[in-house]
Design an enzyme around this catalytic site. Structure first.
Site, PDB file in Angstrom:
ATOM      1  N   GLN A  12      48.329  42.209  29.639  1.00 56.47           N
ATOM      2  CA  GLN A  12      49.191  41.122  29.183  1.00 56.47           C
ATOM      3  C   GLN A  12      49.356  41.297  27.674  1.00 56.47           C
ATOM      4  O   GLN A  12      48.734  42.175  27.086  1.00 56.47           O
ATOM      5  CB  GLN A  12      48.563  39.768  29.497  1.00 56.47           C
ATOM      6  CG  GLN A  12      47.189  39.596  28.857  1.00 56.47           C
ATOM      7  CD  GLN A  12      46.340  38.579  29.575  1.00 56.47           C
ATOM      8  OE1 GLN A  12      46.528  38.305  30.752  1.00 56.47           O
ATOM      9  NE2 GLN A  12      45.387  37.998  28.867  1.00 56.47           N
ATOM     10  N   ASP A  47      50.138  31.477  24.608  1.00 52.91           N
ATOM     11  CA  ASP A  47      49.844  32.618  23.755  1.00 52.91           C
ATOM     12  C   ASP A  47      49.713  33.912  24.555  1.00 52.91           C
ATOM     13  O   ASP A  47      49.310  34.943  24.018  1.00 52.91           O
ATOM     14  CB  ASP A  47      48.569  32.368  22.956  1.00 52.91           C
ATOM     15  CG  ASP A  47      47.357  32.099  23.854  1.00 52.91           C
ATOM     16  OD1 ASP A  47      47.555  31.689  25.017  1.00 52.91           O
ATOM     17  OD2 ASP A  47      46.225  32.296  23.390  1.00 52.91           O
ATOM     18  N   ASP A  83      40.866  42.069  34.192  1.00 52.33           N
ATOM     19  CA  ASP A  83      41.147  40.641  34.108  1.00 52.33           C
ATOM     20  C   ASP A  83      42.255  40.246  35.083  1.00 52.33           C
ATOM     21  O   ASP A  83      43.343  40.834  35.076  1.00 52.33           O
ATOM     22  CB  ASP A  83      41.563  40.290  32.673  1.00 52.33           C
ATOM     23  CG  ASP A  83      41.827  38.808  32.494  1.00 52.33           C
ATOM     24  OD1 ASP A  83      40.854  38.047  32.424  1.00 52.33           O
ATOM     25  OD2 ASP A  83      43.013  38.422  32.427  1.00 52.33           O
ATOM     26  N   ASN A  84      41.975  39.257  35.932  1.00 45.38           N
ATOM     27  CA  ASN A  84      42.984  38.697  36.845  1.00 45.38           C
ATOM     28  C   ASN A  84      43.818  39.751  37.578  1.00 45.38           C
ATOM     29  O   ASN A  84      45.048  39.725  37.516  1.00 45.38           O
ATOM     30  CB  ASN A  84      43.918  37.758  36.077  1.00 45.38           C
ATOM     31  CG  ASN A  84      43.284  36.421  35.772  1.00 45.38           C
ATOM     32  OD1 ASN A  84      42.441  35.937  36.527  1.00 45.38           O
ATOM     33  ND2 ASN A  84      43.674  35.818  34.673  1.00 45.38           N
ATOM     34  N   GLU A 112      37.600  41.044  37.973  1.00 43.74           N
ATOM     35  CA  GLU A 112      37.428  39.602  37.794  1.00 43.74           C
ATOM     36  C   GLU A 112      38.565  38.939  38.553  1.00 43.74           C
ATOM     37  O   GLU A 112      39.694  38.877  38.090  1.00 43.74           O
ATOM     38  CB  GLU A 112      37.486  39.236  36.306  1.00 43.74           C
ATOM     39  CG  GLU A 112      37.274  37.752  36.029  1.00 43.74           C
ATOM     40  CD  GLU A 112      38.568  36.959  36.009  1.00 43.74           C
ATOM     41  OE1 GLU A 112      38.504  35.729  36.201  1.00 43.74           O
ATOM     42  OE2 GLU A 112      39.635  37.539  35.803  1.00 43.74           O
ATOM     43  N   LYS A 225      35.956  31.582  22.555  1.00 46.15           N
ATOM     44  CA  LYS A 225      37.269  32.226  22.553  1.00 46.15           C
ATOM     45  C   LYS A 225      38.003  31.988  21.238  1.00 46.15           C
ATOM     46  O   LYS A 225      38.928  32.712  20.891  1.00 46.15           O
ATOM     47  CB  LYS A 225      38.115  31.702  23.714  1.00 46.15           C
ATOM     48  CG  LYS A 225      37.597  32.077  25.094  1.00 46.15           C
ATOM     49  CD  LYS A 225      38.606  31.755  26.178  1.00 46.15           C
ATOM     50  CE  LYS A 225      38.862  30.279  26.296  1.00 46.15           C
ATOM     51  NZ  LYS A 225      39.821  29.977  27.398  1.00 46.15           N
ATOM     52  N   TYR A 226      37.579  30.947  20.519  1.00 46.07           N
ATOM     53  CA  TYR A 226      38.306  30.558  19.311  1.00 46.07           C
ATOM     54  C   TYR A 226      37.456  30.596  18.046  1.00 46.07           C
ATOM     55  O   TYR A 226      37.936  30.251  16.976  1.00 46.07           O
ATOM     56  CB  TYR A 226      38.873  29.146  19.489  1.00 46.07           C
ATOM     57  CG  TYR A 226      39.652  28.976  20.771  1.00 46.07           C
ATOM     58  CD1 TYR A 226      40.875  29.610  20.956  1.00 46.07           C
ATOM     59  CD2 TYR A 226      39.149  28.199  21.805  1.00 46.07           C
ATOM     60  CE1 TYR A 226      41.592  29.455  22.132  1.00 46.07           C
ATOM     61  CE2 TYR A 226      39.855  28.039  22.994  1.00 46.07           C
ATOM     62  CZ  TYR A 226      41.076  28.675  23.145  1.00 46.07           C
ATOM     63  OH  TYR A 226      41.769  28.534  24.315  1.00 46.07           O
TER      64      TYR A 226
END
Length: 275
Positions: A12, A47, A83-84, A112, A225-226
């Site tokens: 992504q 995002d 991921d996904n 995942e 994550k932030y």
């Protein structure tokens, strides 16, 4: 450093990635010309721009993504945490994994896939080595028994290898939020004994991090994550000692090193009791 690196493979883009400007045809666009961002209702990820595998340039897109994977293989990476994967076409993964295995048979794909069992089984059949499973869909005793019996005592076990996690960086279940330290201890022991492969997102897990961002949310209040955080895993209330003991028991007992030996025994208490 003498450690193996499992690289997160998230196909992504961020809105400012060069792909968005140079290959706009790789993304799904709204009628107003803006790029469609990722959504997983009720969550919106403004995002994140997912790739559009049904575009007329899908072949070019797939070749570029393969190039990315081979680049990291050349850097020495042999484990990819995908991921996904269930949000991408299954035939894409079948093709990519075959292309990788042809030249690098030692590469491992850890999937995942926070999705339903049938989708995870399909990914396993396509060649994904291990399925990362966050055991929260099956919260009750009878559900856990039913699902793990299927994983270990039916033909599913021939091609699907679960990797069980009680928490992740972006999933803090309600049980952990309100169950306190005993909830973390219970979920740890379940993960470590229901599967030969398990993991935890730490140090948040060791320190029983259970503060949600808002009532009803499964997001951490202080998400890594932030931000960068410092953790004291030697705190008196840390689960460090328990985790070490559980891992030592797993190493010393062969029964805990294989999924196929899992057996459940009947209990007299309420089978609908949830964990």
């Amino acid at each position: 450093m003498g450690i193996e690196i499992a690289l997160d493979l998230a196909f992504q883009c961020s809105p400012d990635h060069p792909y968005v400007k140079e290959h706009r045809e790789w993304f799904l666009q709204r009628p107003d010309g803006s790029v469609q961002y990722a959504e997983n209702p009720p969550k919106k990820y403004e995002d994140i721009y997912p790739f559009y595998f049904e575009s007329e340039c899908a072949t070019e897109l797939c070749e570029e993504l393969k190039r990315v994977v081979f680049y990291w293989i050349e850097q020495g990476v042999r484990i990819f945490r995908v991921d996904n994967p269930h949000t991408k076409p299954f035939d894409f993964w079948e093709w990519l994994i075959e292309e990788v295995r042809r030249k690098h048979p030692d590469v491992i794909f850890l999937s995942e896939a926070f999705t339903r069992p049938k989708a995870m089984q399909r990914l396993a059949k396509l060649g994904v080595h291990t399925i990362l499973y966050v055991f929260r869909l099956e919260e009750c005793q009878w559900e856990l028994t039913q699902y793990f019996t299927e994983l270990t005592q039916t033909p599913v076990r021939e091609y699907m290898r679960p990797n069980v996690w009680p928490n992740t960086p972006d999933i803090l279940t309600e049980f952990l939020q309100y169950g306190g330290r005993p909830a973390f201890m219970a979920r740890l022991v379940l993960a470590a004994t229901l599967s030969a492969n398990y993991g935890v997102y730490g140090p948040a897990f060791e320190l029983c991090e259970n503060r949600g961002s808002t009532p009803g949310s499964e997001e951490y209040l202080d998400s890594e994550k932030y931000q960068l955080r410092a953790w004291d895993i030697d705190r008196p209330d840390s689960l460090k000692g328990l985790i070490s003991r559980v891992n030592r028991i797993r190493r010393e007992n062969r029964a805990l090193q294989s999924d196929w030996s899992l057996q459940f025994h009947r209990l007299d208490n309420d089978p609908t009791h949830c964990l």
